[in-house]
Design a protein around this motif. Structure first.
Motif, short mmCIF file in Angstrom:
data_model
loop_
_atom_site.label_atom_id
_atom_site.label_comp_id
_atom_site.label_asym_id
_atom_site.label_seq_id
_atom_site.Cartn_x
_atom_site.Cartn_y
_atom_site.Cartn_z
N ASN A 186 0.66 -0.97 0.65
CA ASN A 186 0.19 0.10 -0.17
C ASN A 186 0.80 0.96 0.20
O ASN A 186 0.28 2.11 -0.51
CB ASN A 186 -0.66 -0.28 1.06
N GLU A 187 1.73 1.03 0.55
CA GLU A 187 2.92 2.46 1.03
C GLU A 187 3.83 2.79 0.29
O GLU A 187 3.65 3.94 -1.12
CB GLU A 187 3.85 1.91 2.10
N ILE A 188 3.80 1.51 -0.93
CA ILE A 188 4.71 1.36 -1.80
C ILE A 188 3.82 1.75 -3.40
O ILE A 188 3.86 2.37 -4.58
CB ILE A 188 5.52 0.25 -2.90
N ASN A 189 2.33 1.38 -3.63
CA ASN A 189 1.51 1.87 -4.45
C ASN A 189 2.23 3.85 -3.99
O ASN A 189 1.29 4.54 -5.31
CB ASN A 189 0.43 1.29 -4.32
N VAL A 190 1.45 4.03 -3.61
CA VAL A 190 1.27 5.74 -3.54
C VAL A 190 2.11 6.19 -3.58
O VAL A 190 3.07 7.18 -3.87
CB VAL A 190 1.20 5.79 -1.97
N ALA A 191 3.78 5.82 -3.11
CA ALA A 191 5.31 6.47 -4.01
C ALA A 191 5.29 6.17 -4.83
O ALA A 191 5.40 7.36 -5.98
CB ALA A 191 6.05 5.40 -3.09
N ARG A 192 4.60 5.19 -6.17
CA ARG A 192 4.36 5.15 -7.44
C ARG A 192 3.15 6.18 -7.94
O ARG A 192 4.18 7.10 -9.32
CB ARG A 192 4.05 4.18 -7.46
N PHE A 193 2.31 6.85 -7.22
CA PHE A 193 2.12 8.16 -7.14
C PHE A 193 2.46 9.28 -7.56
O PHE A 193 1.89 9.83 -8.36
CB PHE A 193 0.46 7.91 -7.09
N ASN A 194 3.23 9.02 -5.96
CA ASN A 194 4.61 10.60 -6.47
C ASN A 194 4.99 10.58 -7.54
O ASN A 194 5.25 11.54 -7.54
CB ASN A 194 4.70 10.78 -4.42
N ARG A 197 3.46 11.92 -10.16
CA ARG A 197 3.58 13.37 -10.58
C ARG A 197 3.98 14.49 -9.65
O ARG A 197 4.35 15.68 -9.55
CB ARG A 197 1.92 13.15 -9.40
N GLN A 198 5.73 13.51 -9.92
CA GLN A 198 6.32 14.63 -9.81
C GLN A 198 6.99 15.37 -8.66
O GLN A 198 7.24 15.94 -7.91
CB GLN A 198 7.45 15.40 -10.81
N ALA A 199 5.95 14.31 -7.26
CA ALA A 199 6.22 14.57 -5.98
C ALA A 199 7.32 13.14 -5.14
O ALA A 199 6.54 13.17 -4.18
CB ALA A 199 5.13 14.26 -5.12
N TRP A 200 8.14 14.14 -5.74
CA TRP A 200 9.63 13.35 -5.07
C TRP A 200 9.69 13.27 -3.43
O TRP A 200 10.13 11.94 -3.25
CB TRP A 200 10.82 14.26 -5.66
N ALA A 265 12.46 -2.49 -13.51
CA ALA A 265 12.55 -3.89 -12.97
C ALA A 265 12.78 -4.43 -11.59
O ALA A 265 11.97 -5.42 -11.08
CB ALA A 265 14.62 -4.07 -13.00
N ALA A 266 12.56 -3.10 -10.63
CA ALA A 266 12.29 -2.86 -9.38
C ALA A 266 10.56 -3.25 -9.23
O ALA A 266 10.28 -3.89 -8.51
CB ALA A 266 12.40 -2.05 -8.52
N ARG A 267 9.94 -2.43 -9.75
CA ARG A 267 8.76 -2.83 -10.37
C ARG A 267 8.39 -4.04 -10.44
O ARG A 267 6.68 -4.00 -10.63
CB ARG A 267 7.87 -1.93 -10.54
N HIS A 268 8.97 -5.09 -12.00
CA HIS A 268 8.87 -6.27 -12.46
C HIS A 268 7.42 -5.55 -13.00
O HIS A 268 6.77 -6.26 -13.52
CB HIS A 268 7.87 -7.00 -12.00
N GLU A 269 8.05 -4.87 -13.91
CA GLU A 269 6.48 -4.43 -15.06
C GLU A 269 7.15 -5.18 -15.85
O GLU A 269 8.12 -5.16 -16.69
CB GLU A 269 7.14 -2.57 -15.18
N GLY A 270 6.00 -4.77 -16.83
CA GLY A 270 6.23 -5.78 -18.17
C GLY A 270 6.95 -5.14 -19.40
O GLY A 270 6.93 -3.67 -18.58
#
Length: 354
Positions: A186-194, A197-200, A265-270
């Motif tokens: 859940n925390e990582i998913n929010v980090a991806r969203f940030n 939107r470039q909220a580093w 690679a860290a996100r295991h994206e296709g």
């Protein structure tokens, strides 16, 4: 001017029907009068036990509720309350199970089986988190509201603190470990969203929370990569390099040849084609051993049917971080089985980032 005969007839019929309806609605319903117990406490209890053995939970609930109503201080009252707690859980009435558990804890704090009530309360809150259609798909519930999971985690913390030697303690600890992974996701998913939107800084804070409070979860590599990437964007090259060095030591495949972190690679994206078709076409990414080193449940290959139905059909048995059930518990609380298989470190209450 007189009305035609057929109109008079229709008017009379309409008035008659309207009068009948008003009369029916004004008649009070007969009150159900409680005439008291129909049987002795023992007979009710034996009926309940018989119904439980046959898994006839509705019948069992009626007998147990009768004991609770008519014999609140009787010989079988406390056992009936525990049995009724079990029945409510089996009927998927998790709110009712939680209410009964809390009442039993409040009224019987020294009961030898009060640990069961604490345990079922935690499991019921955990079930409430997945009590929706999402539990039957491969979609990740952790990407949505996790308030019940946080509450369940605190329930298990309280349970283990009070009853470290309980027969349910091992199962509770396993459920806590699973909840940690859900909360980390859940925390990582929010980090991806940030990041999107470039909220580093906001992304770095979420990732830092995972590293500090969920270090043994599969989300740790992505959290470290997020920290290195976010601080690089913030212009803090020294701190970014520190996290990059940690990645090189522990997850070298997440660092590119130019020294930059590989978030994909860290996100295991296709592949791009795989993501553009929402996972239906194209190949998924290679995890380069990261997932196998950090998760007890590696990703299973998804069939074409599963991909075409967006995860609704032909689900693989295991998913990367999909909800899983703890091993079934077959212990007994004097007269019945415990709840079947179904359920935070510290939790981040700042969920306003998105």
């Amino acid at each position: 001017m007189s009305l035609p005969n057929y109109k008079i007839t229709m008017l009379a019929l309409s008035l008659g029907v309207a009068t009948a309806m008003v009369g029916c609605s004004s008649n009070p319903k007969k009150e159900v009068v409680d005439t008291g117990p129909k049987s002795s406490e023992l007979v009710y209890f034996e009926k309940a036990e018989k119904s439980l053995s046959r898994k006839q939970y509705s019948d069992a609930a009626k007998s147990l509720e009768a004991i609770d109503t008519y014999y609140p201080t009787g010989q079988y009252a406390q056992q009936a309350q525990l049995d009724l707690l079990y029945v409510k859980f089996q009927q998927k009435d998790y709110e009712g199970a939680i209410a009964l558990a809390e009442r039993f804890i409040r009224l019987n704090p020294q009961h030898p089986n009060v640990d069961y009530a604490y345990y079922v309360r935690g499991v019921s809150n955990m079930e409430l988190n997945y009590d929706s259609l999402l539990r039957y798909t491969s979609l990740q519930q952790s990407h949505r509201d996790v308030s019940y999971l946080k509450l369940a985690y605190q329930n298990f913390v309280d349970f283990i603190r009070r009853f470290p030697s309980s027969e349910y303690a091992v199962d509770a600890a396993q459920r806590m470990k699973y909840i940690q992974q859900e909360l980390a996701e859940n925390e990582i998913n929010v980090a991806r969203f940030n990041l999107k939107r470039q909220a580093w800084l906001a992304a770095a804070e979420r990732a830092q929370w995972v590293v500090e409070h969920y270090p043994q979860t599969p989300q740790t590599p992505e959290a470290l990569a997020t920290l290195a990437y976010a601080y690089d964007k913030l212009g803090d090259q020294e701190l970014s390099q520190q996290y990059t060095n940690v990645l090189k030591l522990n997850y070298p495949d997440l660092v590119k040849s130019n020294g930059k972190v590989d978030l994909r690679a860290a996100r295991h994206e296709g592949s791009w084609w795989n993501r553009a078709t929402l996972g239906i076409l194209g190949r998924g990414s290679k995890t380069s051993g990261v997932e196998e080193a950090t998760s007890d449940h590696p990703t299973e290959k998804r069939s074409l049917t599963n991909r075409l139905s967006f995860g609704l059909l032909d689900k693989p048995e295991q998913h990367e971080v999909a909800p899983i059930s703890a091993p079934p518990v077959q212990q007994t609380v004097p007269s019945m089985s415990v709840v079947p298989d179904t359920v935070a470190p510290q939790t981040n209450d700042d969920d306003a980032a998105n």
